[in-house]
Design a protein around this motif. Structure first.
Motif, short mmCIF file in Angstrom:
data_model
loop_
_atom_site.label_atom_id
_atom_site.label_comp_id
_atom_site.label_asym_id
_atom_site.label_seq_id
_atom_site.Cartn_x
_atom_site.Cartn_y
_atom_site.Cartn_z
N VAL A 33 -0.98 42.26 18.64
CA VAL A 33 -1.39 43.48 18.70
C VAL A 33 -2.50 43.53 17.54
O VAL A 33 -2.28 42.93 16.35
CB VAL A 33 -0.32 44.60 18.48
N MET A 34 -3.63 44.33 17.80
CA MET A 34 -4.57 44.56 16.77
C MET A 34 -4.78 45.85 16.27
O MET A 34 -4.59 46.88 17.30
CB MET A 34 -5.88 44.05 17.11
N GLY A 35 -5.04 46.50 15.30
CA GLY A 35 -5.28 47.85 14.90
C GLY A 35 -6.33 47.88 14.06
O GLY A 35 -7.13 47.14 13.41
N TRP A 36 -6.95 49.15 14.04
CA TRP A 36 -7.88 49.81 13.09
C TRP A 36 -7.36 50.71 12.26
O TRP A 36 -6.57 51.64 12.42
CB TRP A 36 -9.05 50.26 13.78
N ILE A 51 -4.04 48.37 19.67
CA ILE A 51 -4.15 47.95 21.13
C ILE A 51 -3.49 46.75 21.19
O ILE A 51 -3.14 46.04 20.44
CB ILE A 51 -5.72 47.45 21.33
N SER A 52 -2.69 46.64 22.45
CA SER A 52 -1.69 45.81 22.80
C SER A 52 -2.26 44.38 23.07
O SER A 52 -3.52 44.17 23.05
CB SER A 52 -1.02 46.36 24.04
N ARG A 53 -1.56 43.48 23.27
CA ARG A 53 -2.13 41.87 23.20
C ARG A 53 -2.95 41.79 24.38
O ARG A 53 -3.89 41.21 24.45
CB ARG A 53 -0.84 41.01 23.45
N TYR A 94 -13.25 51.14 6.92
CA TYR A 94 -12.55 51.01 8.19
C TYR A 94 -12.30 49.40 8.01
O TYR A 94 -13.06 48.67 7.97
CB TYR A 94 -13.23 51.29 9.44
N SER A 95 -11.03 49.01 8.28
CA SER A 95 -10.35 47.59 8.23
C SER A 95 -9.65 47.37 9.51
O SER A 95 -8.86 48.23 10.07
CB SER A 95 -9.47 47.44 7.11
N CYS A 96 -9.62 46.31 10.19
CA CYS A 96 -8.85 45.80 11.35
C CYS A 96 -7.83 45.24 10.78
O CYS A 96 -7.89 44.45 9.39
CB CYS A 96 -9.71 44.99 12.31
N ALA A 97 -6.68 45.03 11.45
CA ALA A 97 -5.58 44.23 11.18
C ALA A 97 -4.82 43.45 12.21
O ALA A 97 -4.89 43.98 13.43
CB ALA A 97 -4.74 45.21 10.18
N ARG A 98 -4.14 42.69 11.97
CA ARG A 98 -3.09 41.87 13.03
C ARG A 98 -1.84 42.11 12.63
O ARG A 98 -1.20 42.39 11.52
CB ARG A 98 -3.47 40.35 12.88
#
Length: 124
Positions: A33-36, A51-53, A94-98
C-alpha cells in the motif's frame, strides 16, 4: 533499501492544480500500500490519501475528497497525487510513504519508508 523520491511540487495560485509523483526503488512495489501525507512547520504529519496494492481501493482525508486523486502505476513503480482546486490551506510538504499493512491505513505508524518530501505552496 527502499528509496522513495517525490517530485512535482511548486508554487501555484488558489484554484490551480499540481500533480505529484513518487518513484520507488525495488522490485516488489506492487506488494505494498502507498500513501501521501503532508506536514506544515510545527505540526505533525497528517494523512492525505492512500491506495491499495492493486489500485482498486483508495482512501482520502475529508478535506481533499473530490479535489485530490491518488493513482499508481505498478509497472513503473510510481504513485501519483493529482491535486485540483488547490487552497492556501493545502500548503505543506508532501511526502509519499510505503505501508507494510495489507489494508489501506491512514495512520503514520502503518508506514515504514518515507520520501524526503516536496514543497507545495498555494498562494491566495
Amino acid at each position: 533499501q527502499v528509496q522513495l523520491v517525490e517530485s512535482g511540487g511548486g508554487l501555484v495560485q488558489a484554484g490551480g492544480s499540481l500533480r505529484l509523483s513518487c518513484a520507488a526503488s525495488g522490485r516488489t512495489f506492487s506488494d505494498y500500500v502507498m500513501g501521501w501525507f503532508r506536514q506544515t512547520p510545527g505540526k505533525e504529519r497528517v494523512f492525505v490519501a492512500a491506495i491499495s496494492r492493486s489500485g482498486g481501493t483508495t482512501r482520502y482525508e475529508d478535506s481533499v475528497k473530490g479535489r485530490f486523486t491518488i493513482a499508481r502505476d505498478n509497472a513503473k513503480n510510481l504513485v501519483f497525487l493529482q491535486m485540483n482546486s488547490l487552497r492556501p490551506e493545502d500548503t505543506a510538504v508532501y511526502s509519499c510513504a510505503r505501508s507494510r499493512s495489507g489494508p489501506v491505513r491512514t495512520d503514520v505508524a502503518a508506514y515504514d519508508y518515507w520520501g524526503q518530501g516536496t514543497q507545495v505552496t498555494v498562494s491566495s
